[in-house]
Write a protein that holds these residues in place. Structure first.
Motif, PDB file in Angstrom:
ATOM      1  N   UNK A   1       0.712  -1.135   0.438  1.00 51.12           N
ATOM      2  CA  UNK A   1       0.292  -0.378   0.090  1.00 51.12           C
ATOM      3  C   UNK A   1       1.057   1.334  -0.071  1.00 51.12           C
ATOM      4  N   UNK A   2       2.150   1.183   0.659  1.00 50.71           N
ATOM      5  CA  UNK A   2       2.832   2.406   0.584  1.00 50.71           C
ATOM      6  C   UNK A   2       3.368   2.499  -0.657  1.00 50.71           C
ATOM      7  N   UNK A   3       3.380   1.618  -1.818  1.00 62.04           N
ATOM      8  CA  UNK A   3       4.550   1.483  -3.134  1.00 62.04           C
ATOM      9  C   UNK A   3       3.468   1.691  -4.443  1.00 62.04           C
ATOM     10  N   UNK A   4       2.877   2.216  -4.232  1.00 62.54           N
ATOM     11  CA  UNK A   4       1.792   2.192  -5.372  1.00 62.54           C
ATOM     12  C   UNK A   4       2.708   2.661  -6.693  1.00 62.54           C
ATOM     13  N   UNK A   5       3.358   3.704  -6.504  1.00 60.14           N
ATOM     14  CA  UNK A   5       3.766   4.163  -7.864  1.00 60.14           C
ATOM     15  C   UNK A   5       4.789   3.287  -8.082  1.00 60.14           C
ATOM     16  N   UNK A   6       5.894   3.206  -7.926  1.00 59.08           N
ATOM     17  CA  UNK A   6       6.426   1.589  -7.720  1.00 59.08           C
ATOM     18  C   UNK A   6       5.654   0.813  -8.433  1.00 59.08           C
ATOM     19  N   UNK A   7       4.725   0.177  -8.633  1.00 58.65           N
ATOM     20  CA  UNK A   7       3.822  -1.118  -8.788  1.00 58.65           C
ATOM     21  C   UNK A   7       3.391  -0.465  -9.687  1.00 58.65           C
ATOM     22  N   UNK A   8       2.349   0.819 -10.016  1.00 60.19           N
ATOM     23  CA  UNK A   8       1.992   0.985 -11.306  1.00 60.19           C
ATOM     24  C   UNK A   8       3.008   1.426 -12.676  1.00 60.19           C
ATOM     25  N   UNK A   9       4.470   2.162 -11.632  1.00 57.36           N
ATOM     26  CA  UNK A   9       5.820   1.937 -12.892  1.00 57.36           C
ATOM     27  C   UNK A   9       6.017   0.338 -13.901  1.00 57.36           C
ATOM     28  N   UNK A  10       5.763  -0.367 -12.399  1.00 59.18           N
ATOM     29  CA  UNK A  10       6.008  -1.725 -12.989  1.00 59.18           C
ATOM     30  C   UNK A  10       5.401  -2.657 -13.502  1.00 59.18           C
ATOM     31  N   UNK A  11       4.012  -2.376 -13.335  1.00 62.98           N
ATOM     32  CA  UNK A  11       2.175  -2.662 -14.349  1.00 62.98           C
ATOM     33  C   UNK A  11       2.300  -2.392 -15.246  1.00 62.98           C
ATOM     34  N   UNK A  12       3.382  -1.081 -15.696  1.00 65.32           N
ATOM     35  CA  UNK A  12       2.781  -0.217 -17.107  1.00 65.32           C
ATOM     36  C   UNK A  12       4.366  -0.523 -17.607  1.00 65.32           C
ATOM     37  N   UNK A  13       5.180  -0.982 -17.502  1.00 69.56           N
ATOM     38  CA  UNK A  13       6.352  -1.692 -18.368  1.00 69.56           C
ATOM     39  C   UNK A  13       5.799  -2.887 -18.725  1.00 69.56           C
ATOM     40  N   UNK A  14       5.772  -3.667 -17.846  1.00 71.99           N
ATOM     41  CA  UNK A  14       5.300  -5.263 -18.331  1.00 71.99           C
ATOM     42  C   UNK A  14       3.876  -5.438 -18.772  1.00 71.99           C
ATOM     43  N   UNK A  15       3.070  -4.567 -18.624  1.00 70.11           N
ATOM     44  CA  UNK A  15       1.516  -4.821 -19.474  1.00 70.11           C
ATOM     45  C   UNK A  15       2.327  -3.856 -20.986  1.00 70.11           C
ATOM     46  N   UNK A  16       3.327  -2.911 -21.056  1.00 67.15           N
ATOM     47  CA  UNK A  16       3.477  -3.191 -22.505  1.00 67.15           C
ATOM     48  C   UNK A  16       3.778  -4.039 -23.563  1.00 67.15           C
TER      49      UNK A  16
END
Length: 292
Positions: free
Chosen positions: A189-204
């Motif tokens: 919960x304290x790491x949403x920015x990095x989770x979103x970053x990794x998710x976007x990179x993996x998704x692309x």
């Protein structure tokens, strides 16, 4: 000292507008070319405005219902692959961020080593097909890309080290919380920015991937959209060559405009999603790259 004068702001805004236009220009050219006729592209080249407007390239691509099925396969692959990539990357990066982890240096070196050297295509193909037997199944599109980027792991580890206070973790341990509880209830919960970053990179990465489709898939029902579009483009080039040597007019096959339409169909969904993640993506990349 920063100059806040009106002239300074005009210059800066002008430069930013020009840079933005330079980034957007290729997309406008791509879209305009995809709606231009094959004859116009061959005779006049590319233009920012469609010449002899036609949707023949899209009609060629979308005439087969398999394109929509391939989009479904890709959506499922991207969603599942992104979730699993975030989960597995987190499960590797979080322990590496803890100084108390036994063998931390050796594991970190192993992850870093994969950033510099790779086994290559032939050993990878032999491993996945002969040892894990994933040829012509959905897993062939999913597994080869899972946690294969050491840079993402190290970036997430750095984010945890720089942004998760050790006092918070220690307090939770003193209260009897397990490491699993700390990870999922405090760290994530304290790491949403990095989770979103990794998710976007993996998704692309999953959305744009066509290599796995080319290497491991021969069954039509398992084609991803990128793999299918790549094969349709190859077919269009083959038909173009056949038409040149046969009785059919060579210009009947929209090879050039099909290339542009393929790129549009592949990139537009990503362009629609990216603005919603941009804030987290920039923050996660910036903070995650500060501390090594």
């Amino acid at each position: 000292m920063v100059d806040n004068s009106k002239g300074y702001k005009i210059i800066i805004n002008t430069i930013l507008i020009l840079m933005c236009a330079a980034c957007l220009a290729p997309f406008f050219l791509l879209i305009a070319s995809s709606f231009s006729s094959e004859q116009a592209l061959i005779a006049n080249g590319y233009s920012f405005f469609p010449r002899e407007f036609t949707a023949e390239a899209y009609r060629y691509l979308l005439q087969d219902a398999s394109v929509f099925h391939a989009y479904g396969v890709t959506l499922l692959l991207t969603a599942l692959g992104t979730v699993l990539s975030i989960l597995l990357t987190t499960l590797i990066a979080y322990p590496l961020s803890l100084s108390s982890l036994p063998g931390r240096g050796i594991i970190s070196f192993y992850v870093f080593f994969t950033m510099l050297f790779a086994g290559g295509l032939v050993p990878s193909y032999m491993m996945w097909t002969q040892i894990f037997h994933i040829k012509n199944i959905f897993a062939a599109l999913l597994f080869p890309n899972l946690v294969t980027n050491g840079f993402i792991i190290m970036m997430m580890r750095s984010y945890f080290q720089a942004n998760i206070p050790g006092e918070v973790l220690e307090s939770a341990r003193m209260d009897g919380a397990s490491e699993i509880y700390i990870l999922f209830k405090i760290v994530i919960p304290m790491s949403l920015p990095i989770m979103a970053t990794v998710g976007l990179m993996s998704g692309i990465s999953y959305w744009n991937d066509w290599n796995n489709n080319l290497y491991y898939i021969t069954e039509p029902q398992l084609n991803s959209v990128q793999g299918l579009l790549n094969r349709m483009l190859t077919n269009a080039q083959y038909l173009k060559q056949a038409a040149t040597m046969g009785s059919v007019g060579a210009n009947a096959v929209p090879t050039t405009s099909v290339r542009m339409a393929v790129a549009v169909l592949g990139v537009v969904p990503v362009l629609c999603i990216y603005p919603f993640f941009q804030k987290y993506f920039v923050k996660g990349m910036t903070i995650g790259a500060v501390k090594g």
